[in-house]
Motif scaffolding. Structure first.
Motif, PDB file in Angstrom:
ATOM      1  N   GLY A 351       0.804  -1.206   0.000  1.00 37.15           N
ATOM      2  CA  GLY A 351       0.000   0.000   0.000  1.00 37.15           C
ATOM      3  C   GLY A 351       0.842   1.263   0.000  1.00 37.15           C
ATOM      4  N   LEU A 352       0.278   2.366   0.488  1.00 37.60           N
ATOM      5  CA  LEU A 352       0.906   3.676   0.385  1.00 37.60           C
ATOM      6  C   LEU A 352       0.843   4.423   1.709  1.00 37.60           C
ATOM      7  CD1 LEU A 352       2.106   5.940  -1.459  1.00 37.60           C
ATOM      8  CD2 LEU A 352      -0.250   6.628  -1.939  1.00 37.60           C
ATOM      9  N   SER A 353       2.005   4.837   2.204  1.00 33.80           N
ATOM     10  CA  SER A 353       2.124   5.717   3.374  1.00 33.80           C
ATOM     11  C   SER A 353       1.446   5.134   4.605  1.00 33.80           C
ATOM     12  CB  SER A 353       1.545   7.104   3.055  1.00 33.80           C
ATOM     13  OG  SER A 353       2.234   7.696   1.984  1.00 33.80           O
ATOM     14  N   ASN A 354       1.631   3.847   4.859  1.00 32.74           N
ATOM     15  CA  ASN A 354       1.092   3.202   6.048  1.00 32.74           C
ATOM     16  C   ASN A 354       2.173   3.097   7.122  1.00 32.74           C
ATOM     17  OD1 ASN A 354      -1.569   2.484   4.904  1.00 32.74           O
ATOM     18  ND2 ASN A 354      -0.343   1.194   3.552  1.00 32.74           N
ATOM     19  N   GLY A 358       3.036   0.202  16.531  1.00 29.98           N
ATOM     20  CA  GLY A 358       2.906  -0.609  17.738  1.00 29.98           C
ATOM     21  C   GLY A 358       3.510  -1.987  17.573  1.00 29.98           C
ATOM     22  N   GLY A 359       3.846  -2.619  18.697  1.00 32.15           N
ATOM     23  CA  GLY A 359       4.314  -3.993  18.637  1.00 32.15           C
ATOM     24  C   GLY A 359       3.221  -4.922  18.145  1.00 32.15           C
ATOM     25  N   LEU A 360       3.594  -5.850  17.267  1.00 33.91           N
ATOM     26  CA  LEU A 360       2.643  -6.808  16.707  1.00 33.91           C
ATOM     27  C   LEU A 360       1.467  -6.124  16.021  1.00 33.91           C
ATOM     28  CD1 LEU A 360       2.632  -9.288  19.711  1.00 33.91           C
ATOM     29  CD2 LEU A 360       3.642  -9.724  17.469  1.00 33.91           C
ATOM     30  N   SER A 361       1.692  -4.922  15.501  1.00 34.04           N
ATOM     31  CA  SER A 361       0.621  -4.175  14.843  1.00 34.04           C
ATOM     32  C   SER A 361       0.607  -4.469  13.349  1.00 34.04           C
ATOM     33  CB  SER A 361       0.790  -2.674  15.083  1.00 34.04           C
ATOM     34  OG  SER A 361       2.034  -2.233  14.535  1.00 34.04           O
ATOM     35  N   PHE A 362      -0.473  -4.060  12.692  1.00 33.84           N
ATOM     36  CA  PHE A 362      -0.670  -4.326  11.270  1.00 33.84           C
ATOM     37  C   PHE A 362      -1.329  -3.104  10.650  1.00 33.84           C
ATOM     38  CE2 PHE A 362      -3.073  -5.674   7.606  1.00 33.84           C
ATOM     39  CZ  PHE A 362      -2.313  -6.668   7.005  1.00 33.84           C
ATOM     40  N   ALA A 363      -0.729  -2.586   9.551  1.00 30.51           N
ATOM     41  CA  ALA A 363      -1.306  -1.436   8.857  1.00 30.51           C
ATOM     42  C   ALA A 363      -1.280  -1.708   7.365  1.00 30.51           C
ATOM     43  CB  ALA A 363      -0.532  -0.163   9.183  1.00 30.51           C
ATOM     44  N   ALA A 364      -2.368  -1.402   6.679  1.00 29.56           N
ATOM     45  CA  ALA A 364      -2.446  -1.696   5.246  1.00 29.56           C
ATOM     46  C   ALA A 364      -3.373  -0.704   4.572  1.00 29.56           C
ATOM     47  CB  ALA A 364      -2.932  -3.126   5.023  1.00 29.56           C
ATOM     48  N   GLY A 365      -3.340  -0.727   3.246  1.00 28.56           N
ATOM     49  CA  GLY A 365      -4.171   0.181   2.472  1.00 28.56           C
ATOM     50  C   GLY A 365      -3.450   1.484   2.226  1.00 28.56           C
ATOM     51  N   ARG A 366      -4.057   2.584   2.657  1.00 34.09           N
ATOM     52  CA  ARG A 366      -3.476   3.905   2.437  1.00 34.09           C
ATOM     53  C   ARG A 366      -3.582   4.768   3.687  1.00 34.09           C
ATOM     54  NH1 ARG A 366      -5.094   8.126  -2.430  1.00 34.09           N
ATOM     55  NH2 ARG A 366      -3.227   9.420  -2.288  1.00 34.09           N
ATOM     56  N   ARG A 367      -2.424   5.285   4.104  1.00 31.83           N
ATOM     57  CA  ARG A 367      -2.318   6.199   5.241  1.00 31.83           C
ATOM     58  C   ARG A 367      -2.976   5.642   6.501  1.00 31.83           C
ATOM     59  NH1 ARG A 367      -2.666  12.377   2.971  1.00 31.83           N
ATOM     60  NH2 ARG A 367      -2.325  12.780   5.183  1.00 31.83           N
ATOM     61  N   ALA A 368      -2.825   4.342   6.666  1.00 28.31           N
ATOM     62  CA  ALA A 368      -3.291   3.678   7.881  1.00 28.31           C
ATOM     63  C   ALA A 368      -2.173   3.712   8.917  1.00 28.31           C
ATOM     64  CB  ALA A 368      -3.698   2.244   7.583  1.00 28.31           C
ATOM     65  N   LYS A 369      -2.525   4.036  10.164  1.00 28.86           N
ATOM     66  CA  LYS A 369      -1.532   4.139  11.224  1.00 28.86           C
ATOM     67  C   LYS A 369      -1.940   3.248  12.401  1.00 28.86           C
ATOM     68  CE  LYS A 369       0.043   8.808  10.109  1.00 28.86           C
ATOM     69  NZ  LYS A 369       0.293  10.174  10.628  1.00 28.86           N
ATOM     70  N   ALA A 370      -1.215   2.147  12.525  1.00 27.78           N
ATOM     71  CA  ALA A 370      -1.432   1.262  13.674  1.00 27.78           C
ATOM     72  C   ALA A 370      -0.444   1.691  14.751  1.00 27.78           C
ATOM     73  CB  ALA A 370      -1.224  -0.186  13.264  1.00 27.78           C
ATOM     74  N   LEU A 371      -0.865   2.587  15.629  1.00 24.87           N
ATOM     75  CA  LEU A 371       0.037   3.255  16.564  1.00 24.87           C
ATOM     76  C   LEU A 371       0.207   2.516  17.877  1.00 24.87           C
ATOM     77  CD1 LEU A 371      -1.231   6.933  16.041  1.00 24.87           C
ATOM     78  CD2 LEU A 371       0.579   5.724  14.812  1.00 24.87           C
ATOM     79  N   TRP A 378      -6.783  -0.574   8.693  1.00 21.54           N
ATOM     80  CA  TRP A 378      -6.847  -0.641   7.232  1.00 21.54           C
ATOM     81  C   TRP A 378      -7.482   0.655   6.727  1.00 21.54           C
ATOM     82  CZ3 TRP A 378      -5.677  -4.895   3.924  1.00 21.54           C
ATOM     83  CH2 TRP A 378      -5.951  -4.653   2.573  1.00 21.54           C
ATOM     84  N   GLY A 379      -6.780   1.324   5.797  1.00 18.38           N
ATOM     85  CA  GLY A 379      -7.318   2.544   5.214  1.00 18.38           C
ATOM     86  C   GLY A 379      -7.677   2.343   3.762  1.00 18.38           C
ATOM     87  N   ASP A 380      -8.788   2.918   3.322  1.00 16.68           N
ATOM     88  CA  ASP A 380      -9.154   2.827   1.911  1.00 16.68           C
ATOM     89  C   ASP A 380      -8.381   3.890   1.124  1.00 16.68           C
ATOM     90  OD1 ASP A 380     -10.427   5.202   2.503  1.00 16.68           O
ATOM     91  OD2 ASP A 380     -12.451   4.396   2.376  1.00 16.68           O
ATOM     92  N   SER A 381      -8.826   4.197  -0.093  1.00 18.51           N
ATOM     93  CA  SER A 381      -8.069   5.104  -0.962  1.00 18.51           C
ATOM     94  C   SER A 381      -8.200   6.568  -0.581  1.00 18.51           C
ATOM     95  CB  SER A 381      -8.514   4.914  -2.416  1.00 18.51           C
ATOM     96  OG  SER A 381      -9.887   5.228  -2.556  1.00 18.51           O
ATOM     97  N   THR A 382      -8.957   6.869   0.457  1.00 22.69           N
ATOM     98  CA  THR A 382      -9.133   8.253   0.886  1.00 22.69           C
ATOM     99  C   THR A 382      -7.802   8.869   1.302  1.00 22.69           C
ATOM    100  OG1 THR A 382     -11.351   7.693   1.667  1.00 22.69           O
ATOM    101  CG2 THR A 382     -10.392   9.746   2.468  1.00 22.69           C
ATOM    102  N   ASN A 383      -7.597  10.124   0.947  1.00 19.05           N
ATOM    103  CA  ASN A 383      -6.332  10.801   1.215  1.00 19.05           C
ATOM    104  C   ASN A 383      -6.368  11.472   2.581  1.00 19.05           C
ATOM    105  OD1 ASN A 383      -3.786  11.850   0.885  1.00 19.05           O
ATOM    106  ND2 ASN A 383      -4.510  13.651  -0.224  1.00 19.05           N
TER     107      ASN A 383
END
Length: 753
Positions: A351-354, A358-371, A378-383
């Motif tokens: 994806g883009l800019s994820n 966090g430990g054992l965290s997961f971020a995917a899609g777009r501009r998703a932040k698993a802090l 999971w972030g969709d295509s929204t900017n």
């Protein structure tokens, strides 16, 4: 006559010095083959040679006719047949005319012994001898010995010559070395190498292609460009090849390995760079497989490829893509662009800019932040950013809706299955499944605000068609359904002197990414200079003007300008009409003046017109940035579709069929999917680039800025005077940067943030 300036001779040696068990010297022969070049071509015929063995001071230790002294020339010559430049003989073979002295082993009691050769193509007594090449050092080592003759000799008594045969009978020197190999040797038994702790090098055309360095623990092997190197004191290092000029490969640690490529560095123990360009493996046992400008600095870290990827944490991984970072221990980024896994065991599959922080965290899609630890985002295509707010959260942004499906038939119809929730289920909005539940749709309060569920999504952007001020605006408000992106970052540039009622100078954030630039062969309206269609990567976010620069905005910035540029240059007046009749230089001055008003660094050098793309000020877009923003993620002819019959263009663009032969107010037509207006039509827009009809064939596909020189600058977008085909997303035009006309304006760009 032999010419001094072009002589070349090469040779190789086999030492055959015989020493008895009692240590007494016994005469011997040294085999020599060489090659002579005259005027750049191999010499053929009878050549006349003189030979001497000398020490480092030039003292003759042996000569073919017994001459002695320092830096003197033997008086007599040995005549030899030379075929295609090649000749051979046994030095010390007294069966040859003027070979008066055999060679004794005591010659090699000197620390350094050199062979000196003179040559003449003219026979005595009229010959003129010249010394060939430089003195050639002879190393007395145990390689290339004739094992087939060893049984005919006594074993040498001295340690220096322990493997040297004491006598050779029936020996034919011409069979010892030749183009077909070494006579009498057995693979796996004999060897070519050194026994005196010296490096061995293989040269081709006088260039080193391989170097073998003896080390007490493990030797170094260095191949490829002669400048490739292993740092002194290192062992077990390998450079298999590659390297070029100032772009050399280097190993700086024990057991480091570089497979090839250019300007790569293996800088830690057991580190590996497979190839590519400017890659660095600086962590112990780290690996960079290839790509460009990748770095594995964490121990056991791995970068599989891509560009500008970094692994900083132990056991971290980046599979590819570009500008990704794995800084947490055992963190993984699968690919994509601009992703970061900084939490231990964090994962970003792509994806883009994820960000997986966090430990054992997961971020995917777009501009998703698993802090937070254990969070899944999971972030969709929204900017816009979407992020966790606590540990072990499951956060999904899906503006297109979320569904739990049971069995789905081929038509796509599905029943909603059961959802079991542990804890509290909170929902701010419910989406209507059908017209019977329209009261729940998008929080619409009445039918006037959202005539039906399908229009409810646009209520945030245009509350209702009733709010439209005129028929043109009503069409915009009604058509926004499903076409306006939600969550885009829009900023307003402060212009203190902006006229009342004028449109503000707004700019929309455009994300970095990859897009298809140019026209495919299938487009019947495409010109040759729009081809070939090719992938382009934009590596940095940027802000793009929501509208073309208007006349009111021009006045607000250029009032009192020091260059004497008109503040009212346009042929068609109107505060919210795009400014026109401005040339490329006028626009560059406008950008610099606005940059200085905001305390930003100007982009343009107004004396040389050089462009500083690293400055944070305002500028015109590059052609690639313009087309990326225009397309807004589409691959069709226009940003609203292919429109082959030009039936939809009137909703989006002012062109010759609907413009009434003049510019129109900015923003009256529908925007593209990223909220930009009039990217097609109204006025042509200046770009930074010089124009070239063949530029698309050049291999620069990352942040291209156009040719380095030219006479015309690029224009994009079409105008009120042009046909529909000229308003396509890929259409290109050009004109002199000093040209002004009432169909040419521009749009602003600024770096992000």
């Amino acid at each position: 006559m032999f010419k001094r300036t072009i002589r070349i001779i090469t040779g190789f040696f086999v030492s055959m010095f015989l020493v008895s068990l009692a240590g007494a010297a016994v005469p011997g022969i040294m085999g020599y083959q060489g090659r002579v070049m005259v005027n750049g071509s191999p010499y053929d015929g009878t050549g006349h040679f003189k030979f001497a063995l000398v020490d480092s001071t030039g003292l003759i230790l042996w000569s073919n006719d017994g001459t002695s002294g320092t830096n003197v020339e033997p008086g007599n010559a040995v005549s030899l047949s030379v075929n295609e430049g090649l000749f051979s003989l046994g030095l010390g073979d007294t069966s040859l005319t003027n070979m008066d002295d055999e060679i004794t082993p005591d010659v090699f009691s000197y620390p350094e012994v050199y062979l000196r050769v003179w040559f003449s193509s003219t026979p005595p007594p009229a010959e003129t001898f010249e010394q060939l090449s430089t003195d050639q050092r002879i190393l007395v080592v145990g390689y290339a010995m004739e094992a087939a003759h060893a049984g005919e000799a006594d074993q040498a008594a001295t340690s220096n010559h322990a493997d040297v045969a004491d006598a050779l009978t029936g020996f034919d020197i011409t069979t010892l070395w030749g183009l077909t190999g070494n006579a009498g040797t057995t693979p796996g038994t004999d060897f070519l190498g050194t026994t005196d702790n010296q490096a061995l090098e293989l040269h081709v055309n006088s260039q080193r292609v391989m170097r073998l360095e003896p080390k007490s623990i493990s030797p170094n092997v260095i191949a490829g460009n002669s400048g490739n190197s292993v740092t002194d004191g290192m062992w077990g290092a390998t450079i298999s090849g590659g390297g070029q000029g100032g772009q050399l490969n280097q190993v700086t640690a024990h057991y480091g390995t570089i497979g090839g490529g250019r300007q790569n560095t293996a800088g830690a123990v057991d580190s590996t760079v497979g190839g590519g360009f400017t890659n660095t493996a600086s962590g112990d046992r780290a690996t960079v497989s290839g790509g460009q400008s990748n770095t594995a600095s964490g121990n056991y870290g791995t970068v599989a490829g891509g560009i500008d990827n970094t692994v900083e944490g132990e056991y971290g991984n980046v599979a590819g893509g570009g500008w990704n970072t794995s800084s947490g221990s055992r963190a993984t980024v699968g690919g994509g662009q601009g992703n970061t896994a900084s939490g231990n065991y964090g994962t970003v599959p792509g994806g883009l800019s994820n960000t997986a922080e966090g430990g054992l965290s997961f971020a995917a899609g777009r501009r998703a932040k698993a802090l937070h630890d254990g969070s899944f985002v999971w972030g969709d295509s929204t900017n816009a950013d979407i992020e966790s707010t606590g540990e072990n959260q499951f956060v999904v942004r899906a503006n297109g809706g979320t569904f739990i499906h049971g069995d789905m038939d081929v038509s796509g119809t599905a029943d909603v299955g059961n959802l079991t929730v542990t804890g509290t289920l909170t929902a701010d909005t419910f989406k209507a499944k059908d017209a019977d539940h329209a009261d729940l749709a998008d929080q619409a309060t009445n039918a006037d605000q959202a005539a039906n569920a399908g229009h409810a999504a646009s209520a945030g952007h245009a509350a209702s068609a009733d709010q439209a001020t005129d028929a043109d605006h009503a069409k915009v408000a009604d058509s926004v359904k499903g076409k306006w992106p939600s969550g885009w970052d829009v900023i307003t540039v402060n212009l203190p002197n902006l006229a009342a009622g004028a449109k503000p100078l707004e700019m929309v954030n455009i994300n970095a990414g990859v897009f298809k630039m140019g026209s495919p062969d299938s487009d019947p309206d495409a010109f040759d200079w729009e081809k070939p269609q090719h992938g382009v990567m934009i590596t940095k976010d940027y802000y793009m003007g929501k509208y073309e620069v208007t006349q009111a905005q021009w006045v607000a910035v250029m009032a009192g300008n020091p260059w004497g540029i008109s503040t009212t240059p346009s042929g068609f007046s109107g505060n919210n009409h795009p400014v026109e009749q401005v040339n490329w230089y006028d626009c560059a001055r406008f950008c610099n003046r606005l940059s200085e008003m905001e305390g930003r660094t100007p982009v343009y050098d107004l004396s040389t017109w050089a462009i500083d793309y690293e400055a944070d000020g305002y500028r015109m877009p590059t052609e690639a940035e313009w087309e990326n923003a225009c397309r807004a993620g589409t691959t069709t002819r226009y940003y609203w579709g292919d429109d082959p019959s030009y039936t939809e263009i009137g909703d989006y663009a002012w062109y010759n069929s609907n413009s009434s032969s003049q510019t129109q107010e900015a923003g009256l037509k529908l925007p593209n999917a990223w909220g930009l207006y009039d990217m097609s039509g109204n006025v042509w827009e200046w770009c930074n680039d010089w124009y070239s009809s063949t530029y698309y064939t050049i291999e620069n596909k990352i942040d291209p800025t156009g040719p380095t020189t030219g006479s015309n600058c690029v224009l994009r977008g079409g105008s009120w005077i042009n046909f529909a085909r000229n308003c396509r997303s890929a259409d290109r035009s050009h004109d002199s940067p000093g040209y002004r006309y009432n169909y040419i304006g521009f749009r602003l760009l600024r770096s992000y943030p």
